[in-house]
Design an enzyme around this catalytic site. Structure first.
Site, PDB file in Angstrom:
ATOM      1  N   GLU A 141       9.609  -0.933 103.886  1.00 47.80           N
ATOM      2  CA  GLU A 141       8.754   0.033 104.932  1.00 47.80           C
ATOM      3  C   GLU A 141       7.039  -0.500 103.980  1.00 47.80           C
ATOM      4  O   GLU A 141       6.268   1.060 104.369  1.00 47.80           O
ATOM      5  CB  GLU A 141       8.707   0.961 105.159  1.00 47.80           C
ATOM      6  N   GLU A 154      20.000  -0.112 109.348  1.00 47.93           N
ATOM      7  CA  GLU A 154      20.306   1.122 109.467  1.00 47.93           C
ATOM      8  C   GLU A 154      20.349   1.521 110.648  1.00 47.93           C
ATOM      9  O   GLU A 154      19.675   2.341 111.309  1.00 47.93           O
ATOM     10  CB  GLU A 154      19.244   1.883 108.986  1.00 47.93           C
TER      11      GLU A 154
HETATM   12  C1  XIL Z   1      17.102   8.550 104.813  1.00 50.64           C
HETATM   13  C2  XIL Z   1      18.508   9.278 104.299  1.00 50.64           C
HETATM   14  O1  XIL Z   1      19.523   9.461 105.455  1.00 50.64           O
HETATM   15  C3  XIL Z   1      18.040  10.609 104.317  1.00 50.64           C
HETATM   16  O2  XIL Z   1      19.484  11.263 103.618  1.00 50.64           O
HETATM   17  C4  XIL Z   1      17.074  11.686 103.475  1.00 50.64           C
HETATM   18  O3  XIL Z   1      16.800  12.665 103.041  1.00 50.64           O
HETATM   19  C5  XIL Z   1      15.775  10.699 103.420  1.00 50.64           C
HETATM   20  O4  XIL Z   1      15.870   9.023 104.198  1.00 50.64           O
HETATM   21  N1  XIL Z   1      14.494   5.182 106.673  1.00 50.64           N
HETATM   22  C6  XIL Z   1      15.353   4.235 105.152  1.00 50.64           C
HETATM   23  C7  XIL Z   1      15.889   5.229 105.144  1.00 50.64           C
HETATM   24  O5  XIL Z   1      14.505   2.657 104.381  1.00 50.64           O
HETATM   25  O6  XIL Z   1      15.904   4.921 103.242  1.00 50.64           O
HETATM   26  C8  XIL Z   1      16.261   6.677 104.750  1.00 50.64           C
HETATM   27  O7  XIL Z   1      16.708   6.865 104.735  1.00 50.64           O
HETATM   28  C9  XIL Z   1      15.973   6.624 106.841  1.00 50.64           C
HETATM   29  C10 XIL Z   1      14.497   5.931 107.288  1.00 50.64           C
END
Ligand code: XIL
Length: 382
Positions: free
Chosen positions: A164, A269
């Site tokens: 990001e 994701e």
């Molecule tokens: C999220 C997790 O799923 C949660 O449990 C945590 O509280 C916050 O992070 N983008 C990403 C992930 O790259 O690491 C994030 O994961 C969601 C958004």
């Protein structure tokens, strides 16, 4: 990895009336697992929790073993978990995850080395609380990346090296790394990771990559990295989807644009929220917090059949795209296993009941799972 003509070994999976959340679907049949059905196309992965890796969540572990051939830690490899205080590393959770992946013959991805979130304050400040110099921050990055990547050398297949770093408008995110080091922090992170494990694949990962300006920003960044000799292996498109956004057409354009750079694309994701968007703002910016209202949490007692159907169709449309572009995609990873533990229940609004994943709160496969298997069987050359 992709043995196109290998005979697919059928696996007898008896899903006894695996009703989805609508309670309507009766699914009981012989089927391949997801990983077998998708094997000619790409790896299929899931983000896993520490509870699962401690084998406390046995139902989840069973699903992982049956359906998935790739894992990524949902949280335990973020800087906050691995190095909560300077020089104090906590590896036990990550070690268990990597051992589990190895034991199961799964592709293990490390997530994530450099990200503006879930990084403790000490990383950017000295003992008096003042911001550190560029040189010190570079050294902290080097130490963190080198320590972590070396530990799992040869066992973690690839790393989300930078997560990001680009804003929705295509410019670089104004995070602490950029403010203190300048834009070279991105290249440095990749160099440190590559030096620590020259065989590990290196990924750039981000959300909302179907937005045209963000897509262009990431293409420009990836070009710069490649031109400066960084062996970037893939771009990870996070894929936190909603019912309206993004458009599948724009998503496809991004797959094509990234692939044209000569790198692989990964859907890293994936989850599809079934809930109404709380506002015009979309995207998975972790800082996004929207107020709770009853009307944007309509399915606390289950999802009506018609709504489930619409959600399932949209998931299928995305998978149809992934199958069509399978030669460009090396992995599709779901951000979690079952609805009950999905982060989408609390993002971007806390305390809602969402249904974004392939398995329901009782760990039963939704009818979508069989639709995906059928779609893979019909669309892929065997
Ligand atoms: C999220 C997790 O799923 C949660 O449990 C945590 O509280 C916050 O992070 N983008 C990403 C992930 O790259 O690491 C994030 O994961 C969601 C958004």
């Amino acid at each position: 990895m992709k043995k196109k003509n290998e005979r697919i070994r059928p696996l007898l999976l008896c899903f006894l009336a695996a009703a989805c959340t609508t309670g309507s679907a009766q699914v009981s049949k012989e089927a391949l697992s997801l990983k077998e059905a998708l094997q000619p196309a790409f790896l299929i992965g899931a983000a896993v929790t520490t509870r699962q890796m401690n084998l406390q969540d046995t139902a989840a572990v069973r699903l992982l073993r049956t359906h998935f051939n790739a894992i990524v830690p949902e949280n335990c490899m973020k800087i906050q978990s691995l190095q909560p205080h300077e020089g104090v590393f906590h590896f036990s959770d990550a070690d268990r995850l990597v051992a589990f992946g190895q034991q199961e013959g799964m592709h293990v991805t490390g997530h994530t080395l450099i990200w503006h979130s879930q990084v403790p304050d000490w990383f950017f400040t000295d003992k008096d609380g003042n911001e550190v110099s560029k040189e010190i921050l570079i050294e902290r990055m080097r130490t963190h990346i080198t320590t972590v990547v070396s530990r799992y050398k040869g066992r973690i297949k690839g790393w989300d090296v930078v997560n990001e770093a680009v804003e929705d408008d295509g410019s670089l995110r104004r995070n602490k790394f950029l403010q203190i080091i300048g834009e070279e922090y991105i290249r440095l992170a990749f160099e440190f990771a590559h030096a620590a494990d020259p065989d590990a694949e290196l990924y750039y990962n981000d959300y909302s990559l179907a937005l045209p300006r963000k897509r262009d920003g990431v293409v420009a960044l990836a070009k710069q990295l490649l031109e400066s000799g960084i062996p970037l292996s893939a771009i990870g498109m996070q894929g936190h989807l909603g019912m309206q956004f993004p458009s599948i057409r724009e998503f496809e354009k991004s797959i094509l644009a990234f692939s044209a750079l000569g790198v692989k694309v990964m859907i890293t994701e994936l989850d599809l929220s079934i809930l109404p968007e709380p506002s015009q703002r979309t995207g998975a910016d972790i800082a996004r917090k929207e107020a709770y209202r009853k009307e944007i949490n309509p399915y606390t007692n289950g999802v009506p059949e018609a709504v489930y159907k619409e959600w399932q169709d949209r998931y299928l449309d995305f998978f149809t795209l992934f199958l069509k572009q399978a030669d460009k995609i090396s992995r599709v990873t779901l951000w979690g296993l079952s609805d009950g533990t999905s982060w989408r229940n609390n993002f971007p609004v806390r305390g809602r009941t969402d249904y974004p994943l392939l398995f329901d709160r009782q760990y039963r496969a939704k009818p979508l799972v069989y639709k995906l298997i059928e779609r893979a069987q019909s669309d892929l050359p065997r």
